[in-house]
Design an enzyme around this catalytic site. Structure first.
Site, PDB file in Angstrom:
ATOM      1  N   GLN A   1       7.100   4.128   4.080  1.00 56.80           N
ATOM      2  CA  GLN A   1       5.694   3.731   4.010  1.00 56.80           C
ATOM      3  C   GLN A   1       5.449   2.429   4.771  1.00 56.80           C
ATOM      4  O   GLN A   1       4.393   2.261   5.388  1.00 56.80           O
ATOM      5  CB  GLN A   1       5.273   3.567   2.549  1.00 56.80           C
TER       6      GLN A   1
ATOM      7  N   LYS B   1       0.860  -1.193   0.000  1.00 58.40           N
ATOM      8  CA  LYS B   1       0.000   0.000   0.000  1.00 58.40           C
ATOM      9  C   LYS B   1       0.887   1.231   0.000  1.00 58.40           C
ATOM     10  O   LYS B   1       1.813   1.340   0.809  1.00 58.40           O
ATOM     11  CB  LYS B   1      -0.890   0.009   1.251  1.00 58.40           C
TER      12      LYS B   1
ATOM     13  N   LYS C   1       5.667   2.132  -2.936  1.00 63.87           N
ATOM     14  CA  LYS C   1       5.599   3.471  -3.513  1.00 63.87           C
ATOM     15  C   LYS C   1       5.875   3.341  -4.997  1.00 63.87           C
ATOM     16  O   LYS C   1       6.590   2.421  -5.440  1.00 63.87           O
ATOM     17  CB  LYS C   1       6.630   4.396  -2.870  1.00 63.87           C
TER      18      LYS C   1
ATOM     19  N   GLY D   1      -3.003   8.057  -4.357  1.00 71.64           N
ATOM     20  CA  GLY D   1      -2.419   9.263  -4.916  1.00 71.64           C
ATOM     21  C   GLY D   1      -1.244   9.763  -4.090  1.00 71.64           C
ATOM     22  O   GLY D   1      -1.006   9.327  -2.973  1.00 71.64           O
ATOM     23  N   ASP D   2      -0.490  10.664  -4.668  1.00 75.82           N
ATOM     24  CA  ASP D   2       0.614  11.346  -3.994  1.00 75.82           C
ATOM     25  C   ASP D   2       0.826  12.636  -4.780  1.00 75.82           C
ATOM     26  O   ASP D   2      -0.104  13.091  -5.469  1.00 75.82           O
ATOM     27  CB  ASP D   2       1.863  10.440  -3.977  1.00 75.82           C
TER      28      ASP D   2
ATOM     29  N   LYS E   1       5.165   3.526   8.395  1.00 74.51           N
ATOM     30  CA  LYS E   1       3.945   4.307   8.627  1.00 74.51           C
ATOM     31  C   LYS E   1       2.711   3.413   8.611  1.00 74.51           C
ATOM     32  O   LYS E   1       1.839   3.507   9.484  1.00 74.51           O
ATOM     33  CB  LYS E   1       3.803   5.397   7.549  1.00 74.51           C
TER      34      LYS E   1
END
Length: 449
Positions: A114, A93, A129, A168-169, A117
């Site tokens: 990530q 993810k 990512k 999204g990013d 997190k």
């Protein structure tokens, strides 16, 4: 302790030997692994199982070309990536970033962060990512659609609701997610709503997703302040940015009785001593897509200043960097401390330099690190996956209440491990240790894979 410090150094040397050009990745890994040395000392099985070596090596790196045609008929070739870092806790993810700066070094360090997190949320999601060096700015809707369809024509092979769920990013908002999802649905001939998150609500996105990172930041900071018997009410907040994170951080701060006095964009910042008029900011940035300097046209008491770094010279009680990576350097940190800041909460991804973080901690400023404080966005993305799996859509209040509980749990677990292994107020170490132990223990349970 010396033995485990050497184990960390050996792991960093391995990174440098294998990928000498990936300096950002090595720096990020270095700062994280330094904080988990006390855990390694108490749990030698992590070294025996080669957990560090396994954790810093992505499970899979996908690189591919993305050909597309602009409105003039010219053909362009961009490069696409997906770094699937770790799936111990759940399906990969993490966001997709479309920006000219995208390269493998950046995506690997973001994917590594990530993993930690996502583990902190307590939800079943691994870390990844991806993205491309494509720049959507200045492109027509048709050109962005052409690119997104070409990008997904390759990426679809490597993702799925139980495999990898992008979001999204930077450079990837609702428009891009829509085009990506449409192409995935077309190729797969299936309505796998949970394959992408950050979708619009009318095709099964989650309510409270736009608000999640900003709201979650305030929930985390409030927990941090409450623990010190400090009230958020009437505190002066300096906030950078004017996108979703900053906008909804301002909104939640005002709901909690605080007074945000700044916001910014890439050109400069606004200071309003009366407190930011949130509806005016939403009108400028979300409706008209204008520049933040327009704010002073209707608010004569406010000041507009060119350049972004000056925002950290404004006197405040709490600083919330919500704009971009690396926006608070050592000099900015010194200005904030000199002006009496008591707490800093990171809303953006890694907005404070390592030197700035050290300075805050040396000066006893309460510091909420990004991987913990801004985890609200990915937490609600995971909740979106749950809703898609159930073929249901929860109310805004249901999602917000779950978010509030998740952020409280992240704070408590980070605080507990800071007290157990490091300085009681070192939430950077506490968050790293919490995530590391969770991921490492599951990796061991899965065997050597």
């Amino acid at each position: 302790m010396a033995d485990m410090k050497q184990y960390v150094q050996d792991t960093l040397d391995l990174i440098a030997k294998r990928d000498p050009e990936q300096k950002q990745f090595k720096t990020t890994v270095s700062k994280v692994l330094e904080t988990v040395v006390p855990v390694l000392e108490k749990h030698p099985e992590y070294k025996e199982q080669k957990i560090l070596e396994r954790m810093v090596e992505p499970e899979r790196v996908v690189s591919f070309r993305v050909p597309w045609q602009d409105d003039k008929g010219e053909i362009h070739i961009n490069r696409g990536f997906r770094v699937q870092m770790n799936s111990a806790v759940g399906p990969y993810k993490g966001g997709l970033r479309f920006h000219p700066s995208v390269n493998l070094d950046i995506l690997k360090f973001l994917a590594f962060e990530q993993v930690y997190k996502n583990a902190l949320t307590g939800l079943p999601i691994g870390g990844a990512k991806g993205g491309s060096d494509f720049d959507p700015h200045g492109k027509s809707d048709n050109e962005v659609m052409n690119f997104c369809q070409s990008f997904m024509t390759e990426l679809y092979r490597h993702i799925g609701p139980h495999v990898d769920v992008p979001a999204g990013d930077i450079g990837v908002g609702g428009r891009e997610i829509g085009y990506l999802f449409g192409q995935y649905k077309r190729i797969r001939n299936a309505y796998d709503a949970a394959v992408l998150t950050g979708k619009r609500v009318d095709y099964w996105g989650s309510l409270a997703r736009p608000e999640a990172t900003g709201y979650g930041l305030l929930y985390f900071v409030k927990n941090m302040l409450d623990d010190k018997n400090i009230s958020l009410k009437d505190k002066i907040l300096v906030i950078s940015g004017s996108g979703n994170v900053a906008t909804y951080a301002i909104e939640k701060a005002q709901q909690l009785g605080a007074k945000p006095v700044t916001c910014s964009d890439s050109n400069g910042y606004v200071y309003d001593p009366d407190g930011i008029d949130l509806e005016a900011v939403k009108e400028i940035k979300q409706v008209r897509r204008g520049r933040i300097k327009e704010y002073v046209k209707t608010h004569p008491q406010a000041e507009y200043h060119e350049g972004c770094t000056g925002v950290w010279s404004v006197k405040c009680d709490i600083a919330l960097p919500c704009a971009t990576q690396g926006e608070i350097d050592l000099e900015s940190a010194k200005k904030l401390v000199a002006n009496g800041v008591i707490a800093v909460g990171e809303g953006a991804n890694m907005p404070s330099s390592l030197e700035a973080i050290d300075y805050f901690q040396q000066n006893k400023v309460l510091f909420a690190p990004a991987k913990a404080a801004n985890a609200g966005g990915v937490a609600v993305s995971a909740l979106e996956m749950s809703q898609n799996s159930e073929r249901l859509q929860w109310t805004f209040e249901e999602v917000d209440n779950k978010l509030k509980d998740i952020m409280a749990n992240i704070y408590r677990s980070s605080k507990t491990n800071a007290e157990k292994y490091a300085d009681p107020d070192d939430l950077v170490a506490g968050a790293n240790i919490t995530a590391f132990v969770k991921v490492a223990d599951i990796m061991i349970a899965h065997g050597v894979v």
